[in-house]
Design a protein around this motif. Sequence first.
Motif, PDB file in Angstrom:
ATOM      1  N   LYS A 200      -3.556   0.060 -13.874  1.00  0.00           N
ATOM      2  CA  LYS A 200      -3.330   1.140 -14.820  1.00  0.00           C
ATOM      3  C   LYS A 200      -2.544   2.273 -14.183  1.00  0.00           C
ATOM      4  CE  LYS A 200      -5.766   4.408 -17.844  1.00  0.00           C
ATOM      5  NZ  LYS A 200      -7.092   4.885 -18.312  1.00  0.00           N
ATOM      6  N   ARG A 201      -2.911   2.594 -12.956  1.00  0.00           N
ATOM      7  CA  ARG A 201      -2.180   3.632 -12.246  1.00  0.00           C
ATOM      8  C   ARG A 201      -0.786   3.122 -11.882  1.00  0.00           C
ATOM      9  NH1 ARG A 201      -5.291   7.839 -10.136  1.00  0.00           N
ATOM     10  NH2 ARG A 201      -7.532   7.593 -10.472  1.00  0.00           N
ATOM     11  N   PRO A 202       0.197   4.004 -11.880  1.00  0.00           N
ATOM     12  CA  PRO A 202       1.554   3.569 -11.553  1.00  0.00           C
ATOM     13  C   PRO A 202       1.716   3.214 -10.086  1.00  0.00           C
ATOM     14  CG  PRO A 202       1.473   5.941 -11.774  1.00  0.00           C
ATOM     15  CD  PRO A 202       0.127   5.431 -12.227  1.00  0.00           C
ATOM     16  N   LYS A 203       2.712   2.438  -9.812  1.00  0.00           N
ATOM     17  CA  LYS A 203       3.069   2.110  -8.436  1.00  0.00           C
ATOM     18  C   LYS A 203       3.811   3.299  -7.840  1.00  0.00           C
ATOM     19  CE  LYS A 203       5.937  -1.021  -5.703  1.00  0.00           C
ATOM     20  NZ  LYS A 203       6.883  -2.171  -5.743  1.00  0.00           N
ATOM     21  N   ILE A 204       3.421   3.677  -6.626  1.00  0.00           N
ATOM     22  CA  ILE A 204       4.042   4.823  -5.969  1.00  0.00           C
ATOM     23  C   ILE A 204       4.998   4.324  -4.887  1.00  0.00           C
ATOM     24  CG2 ILE A 204       3.668   6.947  -4.670  1.00  0.00           C
ATOM     25  CD1 ILE A 204       0.857   7.058  -5.818  1.00  0.00           C
ATOM     26  N   THR A 205       6.228   4.756  -4.958  1.00  0.00           N
ATOM     27  CA  THR A 205       7.196   4.462  -3.911  1.00  0.00           C
ATOM     28  C   THR A 205       7.664   5.775  -3.320  1.00  0.00           C
ATOM     29  OG1 THR A 205       7.972   2.474  -5.051  1.00  0.00           O
ATOM     30  CG2 THR A 205       9.388   3.365  -3.320  1.00  0.00           C
ATOM     31  N   VAL A 206       7.519   5.914  -2.007  1.00  0.00           N
ATOM     32  CA  VAL A 206       7.957   7.109  -1.296  1.00  0.00           C
ATOM     33  C   VAL A 206       9.266   6.797  -0.585  1.00  0.00           C
ATOM     34  CG1 VAL A 206       7.408   8.800   0.490  1.00  0.00           C
ATOM     35  CG2 VAL A 206       5.577   7.904  -0.976  1.00  0.00           C
ATOM     36  N   TYR A 207      10.299   7.559  -0.913  1.00  0.00           N
ATOM     37  CA  TYR A 207      11.617   7.356  -0.308  1.00  0.00           C
ATOM     38  C   TYR A 207      11.855   8.400   0.785  1.00  0.00           C
ATOM     39  CZ  TYR A 207      12.731   4.242  -4.194  1.00  0.00           C
ATOM     40  OH  TYR A 207      12.725   3.202  -5.107  1.00  0.00           O
ATOM     41  N   ILE A 208      12.180   7.925   1.974  1.00  0.00           N
ATOM     42  CA  ILE A 208      12.522   8.792   3.089  1.00  0.00           C
ATOM     43  C   ILE A 208      14.045   8.886   3.178  1.00  0.00           C
ATOM     44  CG2 ILE A 208      12.285   9.226   5.563  1.00  0.00           C
ATOM     45  CD1 ILE A 208       9.631   9.230   4.029  1.00  0.00           C
ATOM     46  N   ASP A 209      14.567  10.099   3.176  1.00  0.00           N
ATOM     47  CA  ASP A 209      16.012  10.302   3.273  1.00  0.00           C
ATOM     48  C   ASP A 209      16.324  11.385   4.300  1.00  0.00           C
ATOM     49  OD1 ASP A 209      17.288   8.557   1.127  1.00  0.00           O
ATOM     50  OD2 ASP A 209      15.820   9.648  -0.072  1.00  0.00           O
ATOM     51  N   GLY A 210      17.498  11.268   4.923  1.00  0.00           N
ATOM     52  CA  GLY A 210      17.935  12.222   5.924  1.00  0.00           C
ATOM     53  C   GLY A 210      18.447  11.492   7.156  1.00  0.00           C
ATOM     54  N   PRO A 211      18.645  12.217   8.238  1.00  0.00           N
ATOM     55  CA  PRO A 211      18.319  13.634   8.425  1.00  0.00           C
ATOM     56  C   PRO A 211      19.381  14.572   7.853  1.00  0.00           C
ATOM     57  CG  PRO A 211      19.199  12.708  10.449  1.00  0.00           C
ATOM     58  CD  PRO A 211      19.082  11.572   9.481  1.00  0.00           C
ATOM     59  N   PHE A 212      18.938  15.778   7.542  1.00  0.00           N
ATOM     60  CA  PHE A 212      19.807  16.847   7.061  1.00  0.00           C
ATOM     61  C   PHE A 212      19.785  17.966   8.103  1.00  0.00           C
ATOM     62  CE2 PHE A 212      17.774  14.756   3.432  1.00  0.00           C
ATOM     63  CZ  PHE A 212      18.903  14.282   2.745  1.00  0.00           C
ATOM     64  N   TYR A 213      20.965  18.444   8.466  1.00  0.00           N
ATOM     65  CA  TYR A 213      21.063  19.443   9.529  1.00  0.00           C
ATOM     66  C   TYR A 213      21.562  20.785   9.005  1.00  0.00           C
ATOM     67  CZ  TYR A 213      20.589  15.566  12.847  1.00  0.00           C
ATOM     68  OH  TYR A 213      20.135  14.476  13.551  1.00  0.00           O
TER      69      TYR A 213
END
Length: 257
Positions: A200-213
Amino acid sequence: MKTYYYEKTTDDVVNSAQQDFALPDDYQILPTSLPSRIWNKIARILATGFGWIYSRGFLHVHVVGKEKLQQIHNQGYFVYGNHTQPMGDVFTPLTVFPIKNFYAIAGQANWGIPFIGKHLVRYGGLPVGNDIKQSIKLIKAIQTIISDKKGVVLIYPEAHVWPYYTQIRPFDETSMHFPVSLNAPSFTATSTYRKSKLFKRPKITVYIDGPFYPNKNLSKKQAQKNLYEQIWKSLTSRAKLSNYNYYNYEKTTRNKK
């Protein structure tokens, strides 16, 4: 479907048990004594173990782009994330980032949470200062973590948690103060929500992006704006991948919570 009512995107729709909890001025942020350092390690190991069970087993979190963190060697960095999980945002990061010197900036109300506040948050949390004296203490702690300890500091610039919210709420450019001042790289960790075929709960996807300077050729204010634009673009573009609203959010001129 549960509905949260709000007047402004800066509203706190979830209150902790001790919302007005405040730390004393003599509160020690970083552990210095031997017993504190020992418990620090134990607490981090226990919290990480629970984090793997809770985030992967209960929340069904999947992380994409973790390998990007390997671009940073022997240097501290910051992480900016959207604040959408009351407990998940505490424990999931421990399964993504190095736990030895990992910290997260948080409001002092978190230290009032039973057990978690006393035994876990105190060793991984950096309390937002309620006055100048406490703010200076926070600044010094972050400087130590990023430079001496080469650690990781997680920032939720939206400040308040909105459970399962699928958009990015506005936040101020001053959120970029620390990486600009310390000339440190930053990453984003964007939690997205997609409908699950099994739960019932949604699937969670965590996206890692970077690095930002930070751009060292700009003034401090201009550099904050430039970095803010990069972080904002990264968070908002990833947030568009969400396709399922587990909770409903309704704007109102009258607080119905």
